[in-house]
Scaffold this motif. Structure first.
Motif, PDB file in Angstrom:
ATOM      1  N   ARG A 187      72.579 -92.758   9.080  1.00  0.00           N
ATOM      2  CA  ARG A 187      73.692 -93.167   9.932  1.00  0.00           C
ATOM      3  C   ARG A 187      74.380 -91.950  10.542  1.00  0.00           C
ATOM      4  NH1 ARG A 187      75.165 -97.076   5.756  1.00  0.00           N
ATOM      5  NH2 ARG A 187      74.618 -99.188   6.438  1.00  0.00           N
ATOM      6  N   GLN A 188      74.592 -90.915   9.721  1.00  0.00           N
ATOM      7  CA  GLN A 188      75.256 -89.722  10.226  1.00  0.00           C
ATOM      8  C   GLN A 188      74.408 -89.030  11.293  1.00  0.00           C
ATOM      9  OE1 GLN A 188      76.217 -86.775   7.268  1.00  0.00           O
ATOM     10  NE2 GLN A 188      77.570 -85.637   8.639  1.00  0.00           N
ATOM     11  N   ALA A 189      73.083 -88.984  11.071  1.00  0.00           N
ATOM     12  CA  ALA A 189      72.206 -88.381  12.076  1.00  0.00           C
ATOM     13  C   ALA A 189      72.294 -89.141  13.390  1.00  0.00           C
ATOM     14  CB  ALA A 189      70.772 -88.357  11.559  1.00  0.00           C
ATOM     15  N   LEU A 190      72.282 -90.473  13.326  1.00  0.00           N
ATOM     16  CA  LEU A 190      72.386 -91.280  14.541  1.00  0.00           C
ATOM     17  C   LEU A 190      73.723 -91.052  15.244  1.00  0.00           C
ATOM     18  CD1 LEU A 190      71.571 -93.539  16.503  1.00  0.00           C
ATOM     19  CD2 LEU A 190      72.399 -95.194  14.802  1.00  0.00           C
ATOM     20  N   MET A 191      74.814 -91.084  14.486  1.00  0.00           N
ATOM     21  CA  MET A 191      76.121 -90.944  15.103  1.00  0.00           C
ATOM     22  C   MET A 191      76.334 -89.528  15.640  1.00  0.00           C
ATOM     23  SD  MET A 191      76.985 -93.954  14.987  1.00  0.00           S
ATOM     24  CE  MET A 191      78.498 -93.665  15.895  1.00  0.00           C
ATOM     25  N   ASN A 192      75.737 -88.526  15.007  1.00  0.00           N
ATOM     26  CA  ASN A 192      75.829 -87.168  15.554  1.00  0.00           C
ATOM     27  C   ASN A 192      75.116 -87.067  16.894  1.00  0.00           C
ATOM     28  OD1 ASN A 192      77.256 -86.454  13.310  1.00  0.00           O
ATOM     29  ND2 ASN A 192      75.806 -84.907  12.575  1.00  0.00           N
ATOM     30  N   LEU A 193      73.962 -87.719  17.018  1.00  0.00           N
ATOM     31  CA  LEU A 193      73.261 -87.719  18.303  1.00  0.00           C
ATOM     32  C   LEU A 193      74.064 -88.458  19.363  1.00  0.00           C
ATOM     33  CD1 LEU A 193      69.527 -88.363  17.262  1.00  0.00           C
ATOM     34  CD2 LEU A 193      70.599 -86.199  17.907  1.00  0.00           C
ATOM     35  N   VAL A 194      74.686 -89.570  18.967  1.00  0.00           N
ATOM     36  CA  VAL A 194      75.519 -90.318  19.918  1.00  0.00           C
ATOM     37  C   VAL A 194      76.729 -89.478  20.329  1.00  0.00           C
ATOM     38  CG1 VAL A 194      77.007 -92.340  20.152  1.00  0.00           C
ATOM     39  CG2 VAL A 194      74.751 -92.567  19.114  1.00  0.00           C
ATOM     40  N   GLY A 242      64.502 -94.055   3.498  1.00  0.00           N
ATOM     41  CA  GLY A 242      65.451 -93.015   3.841  1.00  0.00           C
ATOM     42  C   GLY A 242      66.781 -93.209   3.157  1.00  0.00           C
ATOM     43  N   ASP A 243      67.669 -92.262   3.401  1.00  0.00           N
ATOM     44  CA  ASP A 243      69.027 -92.285   2.879  1.00  0.00           C
ATOM     45  C   ASP A 243      69.922 -92.907   3.952  1.00  0.00           C
ATOM     46  OD1 ASP A 243      71.790 -91.379   2.427  1.00  0.00           O
ATOM     47  OD2 ASP A 243      70.934 -90.203   0.782  1.00  0.00           O
ATOM     48  N   LYS A 244      70.553 -94.052   3.625  1.00  0.00           N
ATOM     49  CA  LYS A 244      71.342 -94.764   4.623  1.00  0.00           C
ATOM     50  C   LYS A 244      72.453 -93.889   5.193  1.00  0.00           C
ATOM     51  CE  LYS A 244      70.811 -99.575   3.145  1.00  0.00           C
ATOM     52  NZ  LYS A 244      71.545-100.777   2.686  1.00  0.00           N
ATOM     53  N   ARG A 245      73.194 -93.203   4.323  1.00  0.00           N
ATOM     54  CA  ARG A 245      74.326 -92.406   4.790  1.00  0.00           C
ATOM     55  C   ARG A 245      73.866 -91.284   5.714  1.00  0.00           C
ATOM     56  NH1 ARG A 245      76.688 -87.712   3.786  1.00  0.00           N
ATOM     57  NH2 ARG A 245      75.195 -87.164   2.151  1.00  0.00           N
ATOM     58  N   ARG A 246      72.817 -90.586   5.307  1.00  0.00           N
ATOM     59  CA  ARG A 246      72.337 -89.482   6.115  1.00  0.00           C
ATOM     60  C   ARG A 246      71.772 -89.981   7.450  1.00  0.00           C
ATOM     61  NH1 ARG A 246      71.608 -84.631   3.184  1.00  0.00           N
ATOM     62  NH2 ARG A 246      71.919 -84.857   0.943  1.00  0.00           N
ATOM     63  N   GLY A 282      79.001 -76.850  16.892  1.00  0.00           N
ATOM     64  CA  GLY A 282      77.562 -76.584  16.938  1.00  0.00           C
ATOM     65  C   GLY A 282      76.849 -76.881  15.636  1.00  0.00           C
ATOM     66  N   LEU A 283      77.442 -77.761  14.803  1.00  0.00           N
ATOM     67  CA  LEU A 283      76.816 -78.115  13.524  1.00  0.00           C
ATOM     68  C   LEU A 283      76.245 -79.524  13.519  1.00  0.00           C
ATOM     69  CD1 LEU A 283      79.350 -76.606  10.956  1.00  0.00           C
ATOM     70  CD2 LEU A 283      77.102 -75.730  11.579  1.00  0.00           C
ATOM     71  N   GLY A 284      76.586 -80.323  14.512  1.00  0.00           N
ATOM     72  CA  GLY A 284      76.157 -81.727  14.508  1.00  0.00           C
ATOM     73  C   GLY A 284      74.652 -81.871  14.549  1.00  0.00           C
ATOM     74  N   LEU A 285      74.000 -81.187  15.493  1.00  0.00           N
ATOM     75  CA  LEU A 285      72.545 -81.294  15.592  1.00  0.00           C
ATOM     76  C   LEU A 285      71.853 -80.590  14.431  1.00  0.00           C
ATOM     77  CD1 LEU A 285      71.982 -80.806  19.430  1.00  0.00           C
ATOM     78  CD2 LEU A 285      72.100 -82.935  18.121  1.00  0.00           C
ATOM     79  N   ALA A 286      72.456 -79.529  13.900  1.00  0.00           N
ATOM     80  CA  ALA A 286      71.888 -78.874  12.720  1.00  0.00           C
ATOM     81  C   ALA A 286      71.869 -79.829  11.534  1.00  0.00           C
ATOM     82  CB  ALA A 286      72.680 -77.617  12.384  1.00  0.00           C
ATOM     83  N   LEU A 287      72.944 -80.629  11.397  1.00  0.00           N
ATOM     84  CA  LEU A 287      72.976 -81.638  10.333  1.00  0.00           C
ATOM     85  C   LEU A 287      71.915 -82.710  10.557  1.00  0.00           C
ATOM     86  CD1 LEU A 287      76.733 -82.281   9.475  1.00  0.00           C
ATOM     87  CD2 LEU A 287      74.909 -81.708   7.884  1.00  0.00           C
ATOM     88  N   VAL A 288      71.705 -83.098  11.805  1.00  0.00           N
ATOM     89  CA  VAL A 288      70.658 -84.081  12.112  1.00  0.00           C
ATOM     90  C   VAL A 288      69.302 -83.560  11.644  1.00  0.00           C
ATOM     91  CG1 VAL A 288      69.415 -85.259  13.956  1.00  0.00           C
ATOM     92  CG2 VAL A 288      71.904 -85.077  14.049  1.00  0.00           C
ATOM     93  N   ALA A 289      68.990 -82.317  12.017  1.00  0.00           N
ATOM     94  CA  ALA A 289      67.699 -81.743  11.630  1.00  0.00           C
ATOM     95  C   ALA A 289      67.558 -81.651  10.127  1.00  0.00           C
ATOM     96  CB  ALA A 289      67.538 -80.360  12.272  1.00  0.00           C
ATOM     97  N   GLN A 290      68.639 -81.273   9.434  1.00  0.00           N
ATOM     98  CA  GLN A 290      68.563 -81.123   7.981  1.00  0.00           C
ATOM     99  C   GLN A 290      68.395 -82.464   7.297  1.00  0.00           C
ATOM    100  OE1 GLN A 290      70.730 -77.949   6.314  1.00  0.00           O
ATOM    101  NE2 GLN A 290      71.481 -79.128   4.585  1.00  0.00           N
ATOM    102  N   ARG A 348      73.867-101.951  13.156  1.00  0.00           N
ATOM    103  CA  ARG A 348      75.067-102.010  12.324  1.00  0.00           C
ATOM    104  C   ARG A 348      75.898-100.728  12.443  1.00  0.00           C
ATOM    105  NH1 ARG A 348      75.091-106.056   8.365  1.00  0.00           N
ATOM    106  NH2 ARG A 348      73.162-107.277   8.286  1.00  0.00           N
ATOM    107  N   ALA A 349      75.260 -99.590  12.739  1.00  0.00           N
ATOM    108  CA  ALA A 349      75.976 -98.315  12.775  1.00  0.00           C
ATOM    109  C   ALA A 349      76.697 -98.083  14.097  1.00  0.00           C
ATOM    110  CB  ALA A 349      75.002 -97.167  12.512  1.00  0.00           C
ATOM    111  N   LEU A 350      76.153 -98.582  15.209  1.00  0.00           N
ATOM    112  CA  LEU A 350      76.721 -98.283  16.521  1.00  0.00           C
ATOM    113  C   LEU A 350      77.973 -99.115  16.782  1.00  0.00           C
ATOM    114  CD1 LEU A 350      73.529 -98.045  18.764  1.00  0.00           C
ATOM    115  CD2 LEU A 350      74.954 -96.173  17.924  1.00  0.00           C
ATOM    116  N   PRO A 351      78.923 -98.565  17.532  1.00  0.00           N
ATOM    117  CA  PRO A 351      80.104 -99.349  17.932  1.00  0.00           C
ATOM    118  C   PRO A 351      79.698-100.447  18.909  1.00  0.00           C
ATOM    119  CG  PRO A 351      80.101 -97.196  19.007  1.00  0.00           C
ATOM    120  CD  PRO A 351      78.981 -97.178  18.005  1.00  0.00           C
ATOM    121  N   PRO A 352      80.522-101.505  19.022  1.00  0.00           N
ATOM    122  CA  PRO A 352      80.149-102.650  19.869  1.00  0.00           C
ATOM    123  C   PRO A 352      79.880-102.284  21.317  1.00  0.00           C
ATOM    124  CG  PRO A 352      81.984-103.223  18.418  1.00  0.00           C
ATOM    125  CD  PRO A 352      81.772-101.749  18.271  1.00  0.00           C
ATOM    126  N   ASP A 353      80.582-101.281  21.860  1.00  0.00           N
ATOM    127  CA  ASP A 353      80.399-100.966  23.282  1.00  0.00           C
ATOM    128  C   ASP A 353      79.047-100.324  23.581  1.00  0.00           C
ATOM    129  OD1 ASP A 353      81.519 -98.805  21.732  1.00  0.00           O
ATOM    130  OD2 ASP A 353      81.659 -97.669  23.604  1.00  0.00           O
TER     131      ASP A 353
END
Length: 441
Positions: free
Chosen positions: A331-338, A325-329, A398-406, A302-307
């Motif tokens: 989803r954000q962790a997944l999208m930051n990795l993408v 888990g927390d849905k918002r967090r 340089g904050l995207g992966l830091a947010l994923v870890a947190q 549901r979080a990923l774009p169709p492509d």
């Protein structure tokens, strides 16, 4: 050390006791043999007794047997001993007029032979003393010492552990608390529980952590306030860019290019402010978790774009994996990795959902140049940027992966980075599986 002392002490005790017992037995045997030798001499010379008669009248306070060599003949009062019992060397010494004693074996048992010349009769008297009781006593002593040598080290270690344990307990508590603080848990404190030796350390440690926590929260609050204050001028900037974009078609090529650059910088600035606000809220403890039971595979789809849906791989175990888990967090962790894979890794090659018996795993792989070895340790640090050929670009703060870890850490999970054998980087989020059945996301 206790074992070495036990062995040395046991050997010393055995040697001293055995030497003492043998010495006492030898002295008593020699005294009895000398008394019997004098009585045999009187019987043969004064009383005119025959050798068997002389041997028959001898007293034996100690268990012994007598032999008499007289006029080239052997006489005995006990059939268990014979001339073969007497060693040839001992017999030769005694016949030469020299008293002598020697330990021998009689029927497989230890014995002591005392030989004395019979004065005036041209004879030799021998008395054989069995040492069976003494041998049994020494065997018992040996068993006792061996058992003691085995038990003493065990008892010493047990006593040492019992005595040292209270002294080591404060060290263990402090070590555990320091490790917790190092991992980011500033809520940990040391409770001395009436332990005087721990009280001063606990007070010093707790006051230090209190000061550190206050400083961290002040810094986090400052960053949150700054980020919040930046949102108003940022909103004005975004709206202004939207307004200018309406007249983009009437601009020349240089103006359109400048507007595109401005739009990209404003979007990056907006993302930076949002990331700073998320991190500072989490550091300050003002951002609460909304923990729910959810299916990881459904959340990813549901979080990923169709492509990108064609690159999603879900194993049979991952399809049914439920996490808390927390849905918002999440989803954000997944999208930051993408986003990290798209910006720095030449695009996403696979998004995989798998599970073991205990963990649910979310993997994002890219087609980039991979990570340097030293990057693997600090890639999740704040404001950390890769130094690879493509990762060294200035795109992103340089904050995207830091947010994923947190985010993952707040959900009791872990995240790691590694290089794929075929090239590219792989990021893996691992979350504890829940035993509760979750409704659809």
């Amino acid at each position: 050390m206790a074992g070495a002392v036990a062995v040395l002490g046991g050997v010393a005790v055995w040697a001293s006791v055995a030497g003492y017992l043998l010495s006492q037995r030898h002295e008593a045997a020699t005294a009895q043999a000398m008394a019997n030798d004098e009585q045999v001499a009187r019987g043969l010379q004064s009383s005119g007794l025959t050798p068997p008669q002389a041997l028959a009248q001898l007293p034996h306070q100690l268990a012994s047997s007598s032999l008499l060599y007289y006029q080239d003949e052997w006489f005995t009062d006990d059939l268990t001993v014979s001339r073969s019992t007497i060693p040839a060397e001992l017999a030769a010494l005694v016949r030469g007029g020299q008293p002598h004693s020697q330990r021998v074996a009689v029927g497989g048992s230890p014995a002591l032979v005392v030989g004395l010349p019979v004065e005036g009769a041209g004879a030799a008297y021998y008395e054989v003393f069995m040492l069976t009781e003494l041998d049994e006593s020494l065997t018992t002593l040996t068993l006792v010492l061996v058992a003691g040598g085995l038990l003493i080290p065990v008892a010493t270690m047990t006593l040492g552990w019992w005595a040292v344990r209270p002294a080591l307990r404060p060290v263990e508590q402090v070590a555990g608390a320091v490790a917790a603080v190092a991992s980011g848990d500033l809520r940990v404190r040391i409770d001395p529980r009436g332990d005087a030796s721990l009280r001063l350390i606990a007070e010093s440690f707790n006051s230090t952590v209190d000061a550190l926590e206050r400083r961290v929260r002040m810094d986090a609050k400052f960053a949150a306030d700054v980020s919040h204050e930046l949102r108003s001028p940022l909103t004005t900037m975004v709206n202004t860019v939207h307004l200018v974009e309406r007249y983009q078609d009437s601009m020349d090529s240089d103006g359109q290019e400048a507007l595109g650059l401005l739009r990209a910088e404003v979007d990056g600035f907006q993302q930076l402010v949002q990331d700073l606000l998320d991190i500072s809220r989490s550091d300050a403890g003002s951002d609460r978790l909304a923990m729910v039971e959810l299916r990881l595979a459904e959340l990813v789809e549901r979080a990923l774009p169709p492509d990108l849906l064609s690159r999603v791989e879900v194993t049979s175990g991952g399809a049914s994996a439920v996490v808390r888990g927390d849905k918002r967090r999440l989803r954000q962790a997944l999208m930051n990795l993408v986003a990290n894979a798209e910006l720095h890794g030449a695009g996403v090659t696979a998004v995989r959902v798998d599970a073991t018996e205990q963990l649910a795993c979310l993997t994002v792989e890219d087609a980039g140049p991979g990570l340097d070895v030293d990057e693997l340790e600090r890639i999740f640090d704040r404001f950390s940027r890769g130094r690879g050929s493509e990762r060294g670009s200035t795109t992103g703060a340089g904050l995207g992966l830091a947010l994923v870890a947190q985010h993952v850490r707040l959900m009791d999970g872990t995240v790691s980075a590694e290089n794929r054998p075929t090239g590219g980087a792989r990021f893996v989020i691992r979350l504890p599986r829940s035993t509760t059945e979750a409704p659809p996301c």
